[in-house]
Design an enzyme around this catalytic site. Structure first.
Site, PDB file in Angstrom:
ATOM      1  N   THR A   5      57.105  61.978   3.033  1.00 22.14           N
ATOM      2  CA  THR A   5      56.227  62.544   4.064  1.00 22.14           C
ATOM      3  C   THR A   5      55.080  61.593   4.376  1.00 22.14           C
ATOM      4  OG1 THR A   5      55.270  63.825   2.238  1.00 22.14           O
ATOM      5  CG2 THR A   5      56.664  65.018   3.790  1.00 22.14           C
ATOM      6  N   LYS A  24      61.652  54.292  -5.720  1.00 21.70           N
ATOM      7  CA  LYS A  24      60.821  54.003  -4.537  1.00 21.70           C
ATOM      8  C   LYS A  24      60.588  52.496  -4.377  1.00 21.70           C
ATOM      9  CE  LYS A  24      58.351  58.440  -5.004  1.00 21.70           C
ATOM     10  NZ  LYS A  24      58.475  59.210  -3.760  1.00 21.70           N
ATOM     11  N   LYS A  66      52.809  60.411   7.822  1.00 22.79           N
ATOM     12  CA  LYS A  66      51.347  60.314   7.897  1.00 22.79           C
ATOM     13  C   LYS A  66      50.921  58.965   8.464  1.00 22.79           C
ATOM     14  CE  LYS A  66      51.271  63.415   4.049  1.00 22.79           C
ATOM     15  NZ  LYS A  66      51.415  63.527   2.608  1.00 22.79           N
ATOM     16  N   HIS A 115      64.787  69.382  -3.245  1.00 23.03           N
ATOM     17  CA  HIS A 115      63.998  68.197  -2.891  1.00 23.03           C
ATOM     18  C   HIS A 115      64.530  66.905  -3.502  1.00 23.03           C
ATOM     19  CE1 HIS A 115      60.489  70.425  -1.189  1.00 23.03           C
ATOM     20  NE2 HIS A 115      60.946  71.378  -1.995  1.00 23.03           N
ATOM     21  N   LYS A 167      52.230  55.855  -2.980  1.00 20.46           N
ATOM     22  CA  LYS A 167      53.055  57.013  -3.344  1.00 20.46           C
ATOM     23  C   LYS A 167      53.220  56.950  -4.841  1.00 20.46           C
ATOM     24  CE  LYS A 167      56.233  55.282  -0.478  1.00 20.46           C
ATOM     25  NZ  LYS A 167      57.040  56.050   0.431  1.00 20.46           N
TER      26      LYS A 167
HETATM   27  C1  26Q Z   1      60.571  69.543 -13.245  1.00 22.97           C
HETATM   28  C2  26Q Z   1      60.726  70.043 -14.522  1.00 22.97           C
HETATM   29  C3  26Q Z   1      59.795  69.796 -15.501  1.00 22.97           C
HETATM   30  C4  26Q Z   1      58.660  69.062 -15.170  1.00 22.97           C
HETATM   31  C5  26Q Z   1      58.494  68.578 -13.885  1.00 22.97           C
HETATM   32  C6  26Q Z   1      59.435  68.802 -12.932  1.00 22.97           C
HETATM   33  C7  26Q Z   1      59.243  68.270 -11.545  1.00 22.97           C
HETATM   34  C8  26Q Z   1      57.978  68.196 -10.996  1.00 22.97           C
HETATM   35  C9  26Q Z   1      57.778  67.699  -9.712  1.00 22.97           C
HETATM   36  C10 26Q Z   1      60.313  67.840 -10.772  1.00 22.97           C
HETATM   37  C11 26Q Z   1      60.103  67.342  -9.496  1.00 22.97           C
HETATM   38  C12 26Q Z   1      58.840  67.273  -8.944  1.00 22.97           C
HETATM   39  C13 26Q Z   1      58.534  66.758  -7.604  1.00 22.97           C
HETATM   40  C14 26Q Z   1      59.405  66.378  -6.716  1.00 22.97           C
HETATM   41  C15 26Q Z   1      59.000  65.854  -5.418  1.00 22.97           C
HETATM   42  O1  26Q Z   1      57.837  65.664  -5.134  1.00 22.97           O
HETATM   43  N1  26Q Z   1      59.951  65.590  -4.519  1.00 22.97           N
HETATM   44  C16 26Q Z   1      59.642  65.082  -3.213  1.00 22.97           C
HETATM   45  O2  26Q Z   1      59.545  66.172  -2.322  1.00 22.97           O
HETATM   46  C17 26Q Z   1      59.090  65.757  -1.045  1.00 22.97           C
HETATM   47  C18 26Q Z   1      58.906  66.997  -0.197  1.00 22.97           C
HETATM   48  O3  26Q Z   1      60.131  67.511   0.160  1.00 22.97           O
HETATM   49  C19 26Q Z   1      60.037  64.764  -0.423  1.00 22.97           C
HETATM   50  O4  26Q Z   1      59.468  64.291   0.764  1.00 22.97           O
HETATM   51  C20 26Q Z   1      60.290  63.596  -1.370  1.00 22.97           C
HETATM   52  O5  26Q Z   1      61.293  62.765  -0.839  1.00 22.97           O
HETATM   53  C21 26Q Z   1      60.694  64.106  -2.730  1.00 22.97           C
HETATM   54  O6  26Q Z   1      60.814  63.034  -3.644  1.00 22.97           O
END
Ligand code: 26Q
Length: 860
Positions: free
Chosen positions: A705, A599, A709, A400, A593
């Site tokens: 996403t 962003k 929406k 992602h 967002k």
């Molecule tokens: C990792 C390790 C330790 C703590 C937290 C994390 C962590 C938590 C959440 C790393 C990443 C996330 C979230 C990422 C995320 O939301 N990415 C988004 O995913 C969407 C669905 O595919 C995309 O539409 C977005 O572009 C993307 O930013």
């Protein structure tokens, strides 16, 4: 540890989808009396207002031990939810029994986040019983809308990734795919955001305060999960071989909580299983005997901290031990559950991947690869390579992000301590992989060090993305541009090693049930009136037919009315939350967002400041003719430790205070920060935009996403050529989206130019900086770092490079919005072409290209 809720024989009685012979065989094994009672069960669900009311009252009186005379909105919400859940459970049982008996292949979606939002409204919509519920509740003296809003959001996610998982699970049920979600049942979801003096203040979100009517606790399913300890080598009694044995040092129990997930226009109900950590009964007797009773209890209580709180980082890796513990706890419990279910089939291991596909939602569950290998080799005694073949056939990995700061790496030391046997297995996986690479590309040491799972830094790290790629048969990105980028940048070496076929794209989507029908009942009804009903909600390509009505004046009038009503609703919410009054006749420009530098909410607010300064510089008499009245709305949470993001929030609020109270400006410009943006607020916000902003630096937003929406609800986009904006443009046409800015392919070069100090900041942006420096929005110290990032620290997100082009696009919007006739056409064309962005389409693609699973029809 086993699912022992009801005697097995009874379970099978209520099955549909079996041949008459099969049913007879089962029937004969059940006592007649039990059979009679059971038979009644399948018709016990309510279909009339009277039946539903009786059920509701029954729950008020018995489940909650209250009388109808002291039943408030909350109790009514709970009783209605219980009544619907009862119905869901019957379908859930049938679905699960059908899938088990038919031995169909299941997909298990492993995600640390499921950002579900509210369940009641969604369940009523998917079961198509909203009218029935409305009438029943109304006659009992309650208002359904009030009841719906008493439900707290299930905020078990940060943003895009978590909401995607929620949309996917809805689409799996709707598409009749046998699919389960596995996640964690955090006691505290994403924090709630308060704004105090313009600053974000986080308060805990104890969403389970009043219980959760939608969950089914499975106290009988308790899976032990071990941590720490040591590894020894022992002789296998049967084979005489030396085998590794991991003796854990700390044991925690994983208790299952199930959430039935109904599909739309089907009786298929899938399962979301969330784990909650509980202490074992095992007690530290040594401490106890030393007279330290309370300490031995508190150690046990530590167990519960594992599922206590969701880490509030989005797109940022935080290397905390508790997070790694969460990941392993969840992965170990889920795999144990999956393997146990497989063992019940008595099939040989060689058929494991014929029955099971597991999708890794980002690298967070990557330990599942290692855990399955451990189960197969250490516990089941399979040969390493036989086991590894099963593992890699089973897993798929979705990436992602391309941003380095979001890629997971864990200090090797942490692993060695917490999961010693898993680290050994990782070494073995890595060794065999590197040998394979070495054979294919001899003498390329740099390549080996780049693709190795172990980063030879100091201290050493485990690279989870490398492990996920090596352990999966498919790797996918989430939008075309993003999937191309990962192939040519971060995963380039792996493309060389494995070939291009291993890497694919599945562009994200959203569920039209929640994001159209639930969020925008008026628009969905208007669409249904032209499309002959609501079939389009599960066949979203049907929206295309809306293009037949582009010249239908009556239809266009209604379309505008719906948008206006939705804007009024948002205006009311804004008034309640902030006290700010906004005029729904004016253009609503929205960016909601997570707050993140990439962003570029900072660019948005700089643009707002620029507009403010320009309006002020326009002679008073000309202002109204020169400037389109606009409401700029920004919302989103910042990770609690993210300094720059918090500064952006403060700036938005400061600008809001100054601009909104400036008598020279009046209605021409209003600035709003919506506090505590979450799923239920998004349901009000998305239908109310004229323009929404998706303005990330090109190449940084994997997909996005919320762009989908907003467009699905008839809003237009201002955006960069990034993520799914690219495909939205392709679908709706270039004339119906306002694109601007540099392209992904130019970013590297521009960053380099900045480093060399060769890029000048445009006058427009400088005028904004000067106003900040002048103290117009409060002490400059507050915002200096935001400005300095651009002026002196290389402007990593290229705000200065895109700013003029951004203002240009805003100007085009101002001109086009005046021609409302033309605007409404664009809006309709946009909606008509959103069919591709249904998450139903995503799930079909995953099913066909990655999971190799088929929908299971409800009846034979
Ligand atoms: C990792 C390790 C330790 C703590 C937290 C994390 C962590 C938590 C959440 C790393 C990443 C996330 C979230 C990422 C995320 O939301 N990415 C988004 O995913 C969407 C669905 O595919 C995309 O539409 C977005 O572009 C993307 O930013």
């Amino acid at each position: 540890m086993s699912e022992t809720a009801a005697p097995k024989r009874l379970h099978k009685r209520s099955l549909t989808g079996l041949t008459p012979t099969e049913i007879k065989a089962i029937d004969n094994s059940i006592p007649i009396k039990a059979r009679e009672i059971w038979a009644k069960y399948s018709v016990k669900e309510f279909t009339t207002v009277d039946e539903l009311q009786e059920k509701i009252i029954d729950h008020v009186e018995t489940t909650f031990a209250r009388s109808m005379y002291n039943c408030d909105d909350l109790a009514a919400y709970q009783a209605l939810s219980y009544s619907i859940k009862d119905k869901l459970i019957l379908h859930w049982n049938k679905t699960q029994q059908l899938h088990t008996l038919k031995e169909v292949k299941r997909i298990y979606y492993l995600s640390l986040e499921f950002l579900m939002g509210r369940a009641l409204d969604n369940a009523m919509i998917n079961l198509e019983i909203k009218d029935l519920c409305n009438k029943s509740i109304d006659e009992l003296g309650f208002n359904l809308e009030d009841i719906i809003t008493t439900e707290p959001d299930a905020g078990l996610g940060n943003g895009g990734l978590g909401r995607l998982a929620a949309c996917f699970i809805d689409s799996m049920s709707t598409g009749n795919y046998p699919g389960w979600g596995y996640g964690l049942r955090y006691n505290y979801g994403i924090f709630s955001q308060k704004i105090v003096d313009g600053y974000q203040v986080e308060t805990p979100d104890y969403w389970l305060k009043f219980g959760n009517p939608w969950e089914i606790p499975r106290y009988e399913i308790q899976i032990p999960v071990d941590f720490y300890g040591y590894v020894s080598t022992v002789k296998d009694e049967k084979t005489g071989n030396l085998v590794k044995q991991w003796q854990g040092g700390e044991r925690v129990l994983a208790v299952a909580f199930d959430f039935p997930v109904p599909g739309y226009d089907t009786t298929n109900v899938n399962n979301l299983r969330l784990w909650s950590a509980k202490p074992t009964n095992e007690f530290d007797f040594e401490k106890f005997n030393e007279g330290d009773y309370s300490n031995s209890v508190s150690q046990q209580q530590r167990a519960e901290s594992i599922t206590s709180v969701l880490y509030p980082n989005d797109n940022f890796y935080a290397g905390k031990e508790l997070r790694l513990k969460q990941q392993y706890f969840w992965v170990a419990a889920s795999l144990h559950d999956i393997v146990r279910r497989f063992l019940k089939t008595k099939k040989p291991w060689s058929e494991f991947s014929d029955l099971i596909a597991i999708q890794l939602n980002d690298t967070h569950p990557t330990m599942a690869v290692v855990e399955l290998q451990r189960i197969l080799v250490d516990l089941e005694g399979l040969d390493w390579s036989v086991a590894w073949d099963i593992v890699t056939k089973t897993f798929g990995y979705t990436n992602h992000t391309v941003m380095a700061e979001a890629l997971e790496k864990w200090p090797l030391e942490l692993f060695a301590n917490l999961l010693p046997r898993h680290l050994e297995i990782i070494y073995e996986i890595n060794l065999r992989f590197l040998q394979f690479v070495e054979k294919k590309f001899p003498n390329d040491r740099d390549l080996l060090s780049r693709v190795s799972v172990v980063e030879e830094s100091s201290p050493k790290n485990i690279r989870m993305a490398n492990l996920a790629i090596i352990g999966s048969h498919r790797v996918n990105g989430v939008a075309e541009l993003h999937s191309e980028l990962i192939k040519t940048t971060i995963f380039k070496d792996f493309v060389k090693i494995y070939g291009i076929e291993k890497f694919t794209n599945v562009t994200n989507g959203i569920t039209p049930r929640r994001w159209l029908k639930q969020a925008n009942p008026q628009l969905s009804e208007l669409i249904a009136s032209k499309l002959g009903g609501y079939e389009y909600l599960s066949k979203l390509n049907k929206l295309k037919e809306l293009e037949n009505y582009l010249d239908d004046a009556e239809f266009k009038k209604s379309w505008l009315e719906v948008k206006f009503n939705n804007k009024k609703k948002l205006a009311a919410l804004i008034k309640t939350l902030t006290g700010i009054e906004v005029n729904p006749n004016n253009l609503f420009d929205i960016q909601v967002k997570r707050i993140h530098e990439y962003k570029r909410q900072q660019m948005n607010i700089f643009g707002v400041i620029w507009r403010y300064l320009q309006i002020k510089a326009t002679p008073a008499a000309d202002r109204a003719n020169t400037w389109l009245p606009k409401v700029c709305i920004i919302g989103g949470k910042a990770a609690p430790g993210y300094y720059a993001a918090k500064k952006i929030i403060k700036l938005v609020n400061a600008v809001s205070t100054i601009v909104n109270s400036d008598p020279e400006i009046g209605d021409l410009l209003k600035v709003v920060f919506i506090p505590d943006y979450n799923v239920s607020k998004a349901e009000i916000i998305c239908p109310a935009s004229d323009i929404s902003e998706h303005i990330s630096t090109a190449g940084t937003e994997a997909s996005g996403t919320s762009n989908m929406k907003f467009v699905l609800n008839g809003g237009l986009i201002i955006g960069t050529v990034d993520g799914a904006n690219v495909e939205i443009t392709r679908e709706v046409g270039e004339d119906n989206i306002f694109l601007f800015g540099n392209l992904a392919e130019d970013v590297e070069e521009l960053r380099h130019e900045h480093q060399m100090g060769r890029i000048a900041i445009p006058d427009s942006l400088n005028s904004v900086f000067e106003s900040l420096e002048s103290g117009l929005f409060g002490p400059y110290d507050e915002y200096k770092s935001l400005v300095d990032n651009i002026k002196y620290h290389g402007d990593h997100y290229l705000v200065s490079d895109d700013f003029e082009s951004y203002l240009e696009a805003q100007k085009t919007i101002d001109l086009e919005f005046v021609d409302r006739e033309n605007w409404v056409k664009k809006s309709i064309i946009c909606v008509a072409n959103m069919g591709f962005f249904s998450s139903d389409r995503c799930i079909d693609e995953y099913a066909e290209n990655i999971w190799n699973i088929e929908p299971v029809s409800e009846r034979v």
